[in-house]
Each structure stands twice: as structure tokens, then as C-alpha cells.
Write a protein that holds these residues in place. Structure first.
Motif, PDB file in Angstrom:
ATOM      1  N   PRO A   1       0.818  -1.225   0.000  1.00  0.00           N
ATOM      2  CA  PRO A   1       0.000   0.000   0.000  1.00  0.00           C
ATOM      3  C   PRO A   1       0.842   1.261   0.000  1.00  0.00           C
ATOM      4  O   PRO A   1       0.446   2.282  -0.584  1.00  0.00           O
ATOM      5  CB  PRO A   1      -0.854  -0.126   1.262  1.00  0.00           C
ATOM      6  N   GLY A   2       2.027   1.220   0.637  1.00  0.00           N
ATOM      7  CA  GLY A   2       2.891   2.393   0.602  1.00  0.00           C
ATOM      8  C   GLY A   2       3.283   2.771  -0.814  1.00  0.00           C
ATOM      9  O   GLY A   2       3.227   3.949  -1.206  1.00  0.00           O
ATOM     10  N   LEU A   3       3.664   1.791  -1.609  1.00  0.00           N
ATOM     11  CA  LEU A   3       4.051   2.048  -2.997  1.00  0.00           C
ATOM     12  C   LEU A   3       2.865   2.489  -3.840  1.00  0.00           C
ATOM     13  O   LEU A   3       3.015   3.265  -4.787  1.00  0.00           O
ATOM     14  CB  LEU A   3       4.692   0.802  -3.599  1.00  0.00           C
ATOM     15  N   LEU A   4       1.688   1.982  -3.512  1.00  0.00           N
ATOM     16  CA  LEU A   4       0.504   2.325  -4.297  1.00  0.00           C
ATOM     17  C   LEU A   4      -0.026   3.721  -3.986  1.00  0.00           C
ATOM     18  O   LEU A   4      -0.707   4.325  -4.825  1.00  0.00           O
ATOM     19  CB  LEU A   4      -0.598   1.295  -4.036  1.00  0.00           C
ATOM     20  N   GLY A   5       0.277   4.245  -2.825  1.00  0.00           N
ATOM     21  CA  GLY A   5      -0.287   5.524  -2.412  1.00  0.00           C
ATOM     22  C   GLY A   5      -0.188   6.623  -3.456  1.00  0.00           C
ATOM     23  O   GLY A   5      -1.204   7.189  -3.888  1.00  0.00           O
ATOM     24  N   PRO A   6       1.017   6.986  -3.912  1.00  0.00           N
ATOM     25  CA  PRO A   6       1.114   8.070  -4.898  1.00  0.00           C
ATOM     26  C   PRO A   6       0.446   7.733  -6.224  1.00  0.00           C
ATOM     27  O   PRO A   6      -0.143   8.616  -6.862  1.00  0.00           O
ATOM     28  CB  PRO A   6       2.631   8.241  -5.073  1.00  0.00           C
ATOM     29  N   LEU A   7       0.507   6.478  -6.653  1.00  0.00           N
ATOM     30  CA  LEU A   7      -0.074   6.113  -7.951  1.00  0.00           C
ATOM     31  C   LEU A   7      -1.599   6.173  -7.931  1.00  0.00           C
ATOM     32  O   LEU A   7      -2.225   6.515  -8.934  1.00  0.00           O
ATOM     33  CB  LEU A   7       0.377   4.706  -8.353  1.00  0.00           C
ATOM     34  N   LEU A   8      -2.200   5.836  -6.800  1.00  0.00           N
ATOM     35  CA  LEU A   8      -3.660   5.822  -6.718  1.00  0.00           C
ATOM     36  C   LEU A   8      -4.248   7.191  -6.395  1.00  0.00           C
ATOM     37  O   LEU A   8      -5.433   7.422  -6.649  1.00  0.00           O
ATOM     38  CB  LEU A   8      -4.119   4.810  -5.673  1.00  0.00           C
ATOM     39  N   THR A   9      -3.441   8.088  -5.835  1.00  0.00           N
ATOM     40  CA  THR A   9      -3.980   9.373  -5.389  1.00  0.00           C
ATOM     41  C   THR A   9      -3.430  10.578  -6.144  1.00  0.00           C
ATOM     42  O   THR A   9      -3.967  11.674  -6.012  1.00  0.00           O
ATOM     43  CB  THR A   9      -3.705   9.578  -3.882  1.00  0.00           C
ATOM     44  N   ARG A  10      -2.366  10.374  -6.938  1.00  0.00           N
ATOM     45  CA  ARG A  10      -1.765  11.489  -7.670  1.00  0.00           C
ATOM     46  C   ARG A  10      -1.670  11.106  -9.153  1.00  0.00           C
ATOM     47  O   ARG A  10      -0.764  10.379  -9.555  1.00  0.00           O
ATOM     48  CB  ARG A  10      -0.377  11.821  -7.120  1.00  0.00           C
ATOM     49  N   PRO A  11      -2.587  11.566  -9.976  1.00  0.00           N
ATOM     50  CA  PRO A  11      -2.607  11.126 -11.377  1.00  0.00           C
ATOM     51  C   PRO A  11      -1.365  11.509 -12.159  1.00  0.00           C
ATOM     52  O   PRO A  11      -1.063  10.878 -13.181  1.00  0.00           O
ATOM     53  CB  PRO A  11      -3.858  11.810 -11.946  1.00  0.00           C
ATOM     54  N   GLU A  12      -0.615  12.506 -11.708  1.00  0.00           N
ATOM     55  CA  GLU A  12       0.590  12.912 -12.443  1.00  0.00           C
ATOM     56  C   GLU A  12       1.765  11.977 -12.185  1.00  0.00           C
ATOM     57  O   GLU A  12       2.775  12.013 -12.908  1.00  0.00           O
ATOM     58  CB  GLU A  12       0.977  14.350 -12.071  1.00  0.00           C
TER      59      GLU A  12
END
Length: 311
Positions: A139-150
């Protein structure tokens, strides 16, 4: 030089901690997107079962943050395939994926081949040799990818346990010998825009399929640094983020094997400068003999796979 202030600004904007997001927030952000965990493995029967079991129980069975766990067995000669299957992963032998494309040994090859047998719009990569870690890595690695489209690529970094001078347990944020002696100097000289990355060769990272399938992929250990350099060139450095994952330990490589890894990294960076690279590279190393140093030549593969989308 103005690169270091720019790298510092990148660090402040794009560095996160694994607990910046709750599982509930990530599940809401995920929506209908599919997420695949890919574990490239070669002769990791001792550890791959624990990696698969713990992630499956926490992030597939309990909450459906992951849609599949796929192990790519890269020519193992031990029980890696059976252990990973028994733990609940979908296991593919790398050589049997798209046999029409041939097969070469290597971590990058296994990761590239995963594009043909996974369904996720987001791919998370984890090494199979973890011995001191927790399931929050995913989930740590997924955080930016799932919440920041850029953001298109996320690197992990972590404290690496080691013994201090008194024999006690200490920690370090160094990235290992190849990172500190090869990758970080290369970044400083040729790619200072990436200087904000704490551990550029970390094996725990995540990427959007739409990006990974457009990248040329070195078949060996250069895959991590090549992906960073190519992503920055294609989408800019702000398409990359990093996450502090806490603590991680793994088995250390023999020093001569690290020489082979360093050779692959240097070759990949040289090719990205448009410079010719002999394939394979002949690496001469020396071992002690009866009364003199004994030379040993190793053929180091430096092949690259074309972007999967081109196939």
C-alpha cells in the motif's frame, strides 16, 4: 550548478511515508482499477512462500487492494515454483511466457515478461528474498499512484539493518554497495535531476502499465535505474515519487557478483547516451590461485527488450 536545489525541491514535493494513506483511503482511490503484484524470483524457495502468503492474507483475502499475485520464476533450479504455487500465487516460468520471443536469464527479463501475463493497470514489484519487512510495503508504494494522477512511477526506500561496530543492530539508508559505488555517482554526473532518490536501485517499486509497456527494459539488474532515467526523459522527474517503507533486509550478494550487476548498469546508461556497448561484455575478475592470481572471464549479458507495446 542549479541541479541540486532542483533535486531538493523534488524531494520535498515527491517524498512520502508509507502510512500517509489508510487502507480505506487507498481502496476508495483504487476504484475499478486492477492492481497486480509481481514477484520476480530465481532460486528463492526459502523466502518466496512467506512473501506471497503474508501479502495474500493481508491484501487479497482481508482487503482486495491487490487483484492478483504473480510470481515470475526465472530459471530456478530449486523449489521456487512449487513453494510459490502452494502459497497462493499464480506462477509462470519466464521461459514459457511468449516462447516465440525467446528467453534470457535475468531479473529485468522476468519483469518485462510479466506484462504478458498480468492484468493490472498498476504493477507493483517486490523482490522474493525479503527477510525483514512487512506487508505495508505494497500500500505504501501504491499511495502516490492511486492518489496522484501525475505520478507514473514510485520507488521505495528503507532503512537497511546492519551491525554496528560494537556488534549491535544499527540501520543505514545507504542503497548497498552497487548503489553507492556505481549508481549514485552515475546519477550525480549524468542525471542530477534524479539526485533526490534515496535508493535508486531498490527492488520494491510500482509503475503504471501504460508507462512500463513503452519502456525498453534491460534484461538484467539495470532495469531499476533504466526505468527511472527513461521515465524522467519521457514524462519529467515529477512523474516519479518515492516512499519511505521503513525497514527491509535481504540476502547480500557475493562481491564478484556485484561486479556483474555494476557492469549491466554501466552498459545500460552508456546505451542511453547513444554509445555502443559490446554484447555480451567480457568481465575479467581475479580469484586466488595456488601461487598467483587466477583470472576468470565472465560473459555479462547486457541485452535489452524492446517496449512491450511494440509487440
Amino acid at each position: 550548478m542549479d541541479e541540486l536545489p532542483a533535486a531538493t525541491g523534488w524531494f520535498e514535493r515527491n517524498t512520502h511515508h508509507w502510512d500517509d494513506w489508510s487502507l480505506e483511503a487507498l481502496m476508495a482511490a483504487k476504484g475499478p482499477r486492477r492492481v497486480s503484484l509481481v514477484v520476480p524470483a530465481r532460486n528463492e524457495a526459502a523466502t518466496v512462500g512467506d512473501v506471497v502468503t503474508r501479502v495474500r492474507e493481508a491484501l487479497v483475502d482481508t482487503v482486495a487492494l491487490l487483484d492478483e499475485i504473480v510470481v515470475i520464476d526465472s530459471d530456478s533450479t530449486d523449489a521456487t515454483y512449487d513453494v510459490a504455487t502452494d502459497a497462493g500465487a499464480v506462477v509462470h516460468r519466464s521461459a514459457e511466457i511468449r516462447p516465440d520471443l525467446g528467453s534470457v536469464p535475468g531479473k529485468g527479463e522476468a519483469m518485462w515478461k510479466s506484462l504478458f501475463v498480468t492484468t493490472g493497470e498498476v504493477l507493483v514489484f517486490m523482490d522474493a528474498d525479503l527477510v525483514d519487512w512487512d506487508t505495508h510495503f505494497v500500500p505504501g508504494l501504491l499511495g502516490p499512484l492511486l492518489t496522484r494522477p501525475e505520478v507514473a512511477l514510485v520507488k521505495g526506500f528503507y532503512e537497511r539493518p546492519m551491525l554496528d561496530g560494537a556488534g549491535g543492530s544499527a540501520g543505514s539508508l545507504d542503497g548497498g554497495r552497487v548503489t553507492e559505488l556505481v549508481a549514485r555517482p552515475l546519477v550525480a554526473i549524468d542525471h542530477p535531476e534524479l539526485a533526490g532518490l534515496v535508493q535508486p536501485l531498490a527492488g520494491e517499486w510500482a509503475i503504471r502499465r501504460s508507462l512500463f509497456e513503452t519502456l525498453a527494459v534491460p534484461t538484467g539488474y539495470a532495469v531499476e535505474l533504466a526505468a527511472l532515467v527513461d521515465t524522467a526523459a519521457k514524462q519529467g522527474v515529477d512523474a516519479i515519487a518515492q516512499v519511505d517503507l521503513g525497514r527491509r533486509a535481504h540476502r547480500h550478494q557475493d562481491l564478484l557478483d556485484l561486479g556483474a550487476m555494476a557492469t549491466q548498469i554501466l552498459a545500460a546508461m552508456r546505451s542511453r547516451q547513444g554509445r555502443a556497448v559490446p554484447a555480451p561484455v567480457t568481465l575479467r575478475q581475479y580469484r586466488p590461485g595456488d601461487d598467483r592470481a587466477r583470472p576468470t572471464d565472465r560473459a555479462i549479458p547486457v541485452d535489452e527488450r524492446p517496449p512491450a507495446v511494440s509487440l
